[in-house]
Design an enzyme around this catalytic site. Structure first.
Site, PDB file in Angstrom:
ATOM      1  CG  ASP A 115      75.038 115.922 121.275  1.00 28.56           C
ATOM      2  OD1 ASP A 115      74.095 115.707 120.484  1.00 28.56           O
ATOM      3  OD2 ASP A 115      74.884 116.081 122.501  1.00 28.56           O
ATOM      4  CG  ASP A 137      72.693 104.631 123.132  1.00 28.97           C
ATOM      5  OD1 ASP A 137      73.158 103.530 122.809  1.00 28.97           O
ATOM      6  OD2 ASP A 137      73.243 105.711 122.822  1.00 28.97           O
ATOM      7  CE  LYS A 141      69.629 100.747 135.846  1.00 30.97           C
ATOM      8  NZ  LYS A 141      71.024 100.894 136.190  1.00 30.97           N
ATOM      9  CG  ASP A 173      66.587  96.241 120.084  1.00 29.04           C
ATOM     10  OD1 ASP A 173      66.836  97.460 120.086  1.00 29.04           O
ATOM     11  OD2 ASP A 173      67.212  95.433 120.802  1.00 29.04           O
ATOM     12  CD  GLU A 214      66.675  95.309 111.414  1.00 24.82           C
ATOM     13  OE1 GLU A 214      67.075  96.305 110.809  1.00 24.82           O
ATOM     14  OE2 GLU A 214      65.895  94.487 110.923  1.00 24.82           O
TER      15      GLU A 214
HETATM   16  C1  LIG Z   1      72.729 101.672 120.069  1.00 27.10           C
HETATM   17  S1  LIG Z   1      73.810 102.434 118.943  1.00 27.10           S
HETATM   18  C2  LIG Z   1      73.000 102.162 117.361  1.00 27.10           C
HETATM   19  C3  LIG Z   1      73.934 102.312 116.200  1.00 27.10           C
HETATM   20  C4  LIG Z   1      73.308 102.141 114.800  1.00 27.10           C
HETATM   21  N1  LIG Z   1      72.313 103.174 114.538  1.00 27.10           N
HETATM   22  C5  LIG Z   1      72.720 100.779 114.598  1.00 27.10           C
HETATM   23  O1  LIG Z   1      71.481 100.659 114.464  1.00 27.10           O
HETATM   24  O2  LIG Z   1      73.497  99.797 114.527  1.00 27.10           O
HETATM   25  C6  LIG Z   1      73.468 104.165 119.225  1.00 27.10           C
HETATM   26  C7  LIG Z   1      74.529 105.075 118.649  1.00 27.10           C
HETATM   27  O3  LIG Z   1      74.119 106.426 118.773  1.00 27.10           O
HETATM   28  C8  LIG Z   1      75.252 107.224 119.078  1.00 27.10           C
HETATM   29  N2  LIG Z   1      74.728 108.456 119.712  1.00 27.10           N
HETATM   30  C9  LIG Z   1      74.112 108.553 120.910  1.00 27.10           C
HETATM   31  N3  LIG Z   1      73.746 109.824 121.162  1.00 27.10           N
HETATM   32  C10 LIG Z   1      74.125 110.547 120.074  1.00 27.10           C
HETATM   33  C11 LIG Z   1      74.040 111.930 119.737  1.00 27.10           C
HETATM   34  N4  LIG Z   1      73.466 112.816 120.564  1.00 27.10           N
HETATM   35  N5  LIG Z   1      74.561 112.337 118.554  1.00 27.10           N
HETATM   36  C12 LIG Z   1      75.134 111.445 117.720  1.00 27.10           C
HETATM   37  N6  LIG Z   1      75.241 110.125 117.980  1.00 27.10           N
HETATM   38  C13 LIG Z   1      74.750 109.680 119.141  1.00 27.10           C
HETATM   39  C14 LIG Z   1      76.112 106.349 119.958  1.00 27.10           C
HETATM   40  O4  LIG Z   1      77.467 106.740 119.926  1.00 27.10           O
HETATM   41  C15 LIG Z   1      75.879 104.969 119.335  1.00 27.10           C
HETATM   42  O5  LIG Z   1      76.868 104.655 118.381  1.00 27.10           O
END
Ligand SMILES: C[S@@+](CC[C@H](N)C(=O)[O-])C[C@H]1O[C@@H](n2cnc3c(N)ncnc32)[C@H](O)[C@@H]1O
Length: 234
Positions: A115, A137, A141, A173, A214
């Site tokens: 994290d 992410d 909701k 997005d 993206e």
């Molecule tokens: C929707 S994906 C987007 C990945 C990339 N940035 C892209 O645009 O293709 C979000 C990523 O953030 C990571 N993630 C979520 N919370 C996180 C945190 N607190 N610290 C590090 N990574 C995190 C997840 O594991 C996931 O791979």
């Protein structure tokens, strides 16, 4: 410092691993990752940035949730004198970045496999020149909004970490997350939105390569927003 117990008690909600790694990716995880990893073992110790990189670096850029690492690798290749720390707990994503690091012989990338917030709390004030949160992410909701990475507590920490004039980039997005991000940032007096007109956030700026999410959004007919904020002088 924030209450680390609170953070450690909170969960990363994404997956830690997907499909089994190919043997070549597993080899990178076994052999290359230990050389690049930012140690998480001692979570109370402040990180000495200059000790992380073999060569002197001119600046430090930080990416949260780098996914498979294509954006981070592009930035690292285009800014060889800048040090990069990417944070991502998803093992298949980490292996993806390692593939880019190896293929492009990148010397300026370090990886935190947990994290991002755990590491952010150990970095010094005004140490980061650019901070990327790309396609976080969206947690659509309402009851999950508190999980959104762009939130007042994380923005306090990002504001502490950024140098005066440094940039925070948020790509999404998800138009509700876009509005949410603007609301969170515009109510603060330590950031300003760098946008004179709609093209400044509707078009991907130069120096902002596409990421996997993206590209995926585009194939599903969704355009993205490219938000850039400047850390005001203290
Ligand atoms: C929707 S994906 C987007 C990945 C990339 N940035 C892209 O645009 O293709 C979000 C990523 O953030 C990571 N993630 C979520 N919370 C996180 C945190 N607190 N610290 C590090 N990574 C995190 C997840 O594991 C996931 O791979």
């Amino acid at each position: 410092m924030r209450d680390l117990e609170n953070i450690q008690g909170s969960r990363i909600y994404g997956r830690r691993q997907g499909k089994p790694l190919t043997p070549s990716r597993q080899k990178l995880v076994d052999e290359l990752l230990p050389r690049l990893v930012v140690d998480a073992a001692d979570s109370d110790t402040a990180v000495e940035i200059n000790d992380l990189f073999a060569a002197d670096i001119e600046d430090l850029w930080f990416e949260v949730g780098f996914g498979k690492g294509e954006h981070l690798a592009w930035q690292a290749a285009h800014h060889p004198n800048t040090g990069f720390i990417g944070c991502e707990p998803f093992l298949n994503g980490i292996a993806g970045l390692l593939g880019h690091v190896e293929a492009q012989s990148l010397e300026n990338v370090r990886i935190f496999t947990d994290d991002a917030r755990l590491l952010m709390d150990r970095l010094p004030d005004a140490s980061i020149g650019r901070f990327f949160v790309l396609f976080p992410d969206p947690w659509p909701k309402a009851r999950h909004h508190k999980r959104r990475f762009i939130n007042p507590g994380n923005l306090d920490v990002i504001a502490r970490l950024l140098k005066d004039g440094a940039e925070l980039r948020v790509g999404t997005d998800h138009m509700d997350y876009c509005r949410w991000t603007l609301m969170q940032l515009m109510r603060r007096d330590d950031f300003e939105w760098i946008a004179a007109g709609p093209d400044d956030w509707r078009q991907r700026p130069a120096g902002w390569p596409p990421s996997r999410y993206e590209a995926k959004a585009l194939t599903q007919g969704r355009k993205s927003a490219y938000l850039r904020f400047r850390r005001k002088a203290r």
